[in-house]
Design a protein around this motif. Structure first.
Motif, short mmCIF file in Angstrom:
data_model
loop_
_atom_site.label_atom_id
_atom_site.label_comp_id
_atom_site.label_asym_id
_atom_site.label_seq_id
_atom_site.Cartn_x
_atom_site.Cartn_y
_atom_site.Cartn_z
N HIS A 59 0.85 -1.20 0.00
CA HIS A 59 0.00 0.00 0.00
C HIS A 59 0.88 1.25 0.00
CE1 HIS A 59 -3.22 2.79 0.79
NE2 HIS A 59 -2.60 3.21 1.87
N ALA A 60 0.63 2.13 -0.95
CA ALA A 60 1.25 3.47 -0.98
C ALA A 60 2.77 3.43 -0.80
CB ALA A 60 0.60 4.36 0.07
N GLY A 61 3.43 2.54 -1.55
CA GLY A 61 4.89 2.51 -1.50
C GLY A 61 5.48 1.82 -0.29
N ARG A 62 4.65 1.10 0.47
CA ARG A 62 5.12 0.35 1.65
C ARG A 62 4.63 -1.08 1.53
NH1 ARG A 62 8.52 1.95 5.23
NH2 ARG A 62 7.36 1.51 7.08
N ALA A 63 5.30 -1.99 2.22
CA ALA A 63 4.89 -3.39 2.25
C ALA A 63 4.94 -3.91 3.69
CB ALA A 63 5.81 -4.24 1.38
N LEU A 64 3.96 -4.72 4.01
CA LEU A 64 3.93 -5.45 5.27
C LEU A 64 4.10 -6.91 4.93
CD1 LEU A 64 3.32 -5.91 8.32
CD2 LEU A 64 0.90 -6.09 7.65
N ARG A 65 5.10 -7.55 5.49
CA ARG A 65 5.32 -8.98 5.26
C ARG A 65 5.11 -9.72 6.57
NH1 ARG A 65 10.27 -10.31 2.10
NH2 ARG A 65 8.78 -9.97 0.41
N LEU A 66 4.20 -10.69 6.54
CA LEU A 66 3.93 -11.56 7.67
C LEU A 66 4.38 -12.97 7.30
CD1 LEU A 66 0.26 -10.46 8.47
CD2 LEU A 66 2.36 -9.62 9.56
N THR A 67 5.13 -13.61 8.16
CA THR A 67 5.43 -15.02 8.01
C THR A 67 4.58 -15.74 9.04
OG1 THR A 67 7.69 -14.55 7.31
CG2 THR A 67 7.22 -16.80 8.04
N VAL A 68 3.76 -16.69 8.57
CA VAL A 68 2.83 -17.39 9.46
C VAL A 68 2.99 -18.89 9.30
CG1 VAL A 68 1.15 -15.48 9.35
CG2 VAL A 68 0.91 -17.41 7.78
N ASP A 69 2.54 -19.62 10.32
CA ASP A 69 2.53 -21.07 10.22
C ASP A 69 1.20 -21.53 9.65
OD1 ASP A 69 0.67 -21.04 12.34
OD2 ASP A 69 2.13 -21.74 13.83
N ASP A 70 1.01 -22.84 9.49
CA ASP A 70 -0.22 -23.38 8.90
C ASP A 70 -1.48 -22.94 9.65
OD1 ASP A 70 0.48 -24.77 6.57
OD2 ASP A 70 1.14 -26.50 7.73
N GLY A 71 -1.36 -22.70 10.94
CA GLY A 71 -2.51 -22.28 11.75
C GLY A 71 -2.75 -20.78 11.75
N GLY A 72 -1.87 -20.03 11.11
CA GLY A 72 -2.03 -18.59 11.05
C GLY A 72 -1.29 -17.81 12.12
N GLN A 73 -0.55 -18.50 12.99
CA GLN A 73 0.21 -17.78 14.02
C GLN A 73 1.33 -16.98 13.34
OE1 GLN A 73 1.67 -20.07 17.33
NE2 GLN A 73 3.15 -18.50 17.88
N ILE A 74 1.42 -15.70 13.69
CA ILE A 74 2.45 -14.85 13.11
C ILE A 74 3.80 -15.20 13.73
CG2 ILE A 74 3.28 -12.48 12.81
CD1 ILE A 74 0.32 -11.59 12.84
N LEU A 75 4.74 -15.60 12.89
CA LEU A 75 6.09 -15.95 13.34
C LEU A 75 7.03 -14.75 13.24
CD1 LEU A 75 6.32 -19.37 11.47
CD2 LEU A 75 5.66 -18.97 13.87
#
Length: 92
Positions: A59-75
């Protein structure tokens, strides 16, 4: 509700997570997604990263990167600039 939940083959991310990352009111997030002003990519991990997913929102020249496991927990999460990568509707 959890910040990230598994939804079939993909994931659902709480609007508050995206709002906080991009400095937006969470109520704005669904409309921005529909308008293509927030875009995303979902990548499945392979080999050593099997069972992990990388969810990237732009969005608007920025990025959010989330690494998650199969259950959706943010690592892990990171926020970074993406110069030159603005959605077409950001320039209109």
């Amino acid at each position: 509700m959890a910040e990230v939940t598994r939804a079939g083959e993909g994931f659902t991310v709480e609007a508050g997570v995206l709002g906080a990352a991009f400095g937006l009111d969470p109520a704005e997030v669904p409309d921005l997604l529909r308008a293509g002003r927030i875009t995303s990519r979902c990548e499945a991990g392979v080999e050593a990263d099997l069972g992990r997913w990388r969810l990237t929102f732009f969005h608007a020249g920025r990025a959010l990167r989330l690494t998650v496991d199969d259950g959706g927990q943010i690592l892990s999460r990171s926020l970074y600039d993406t110069p030159g990568r603005a959605a077409a509707s950001d320039t209109a």
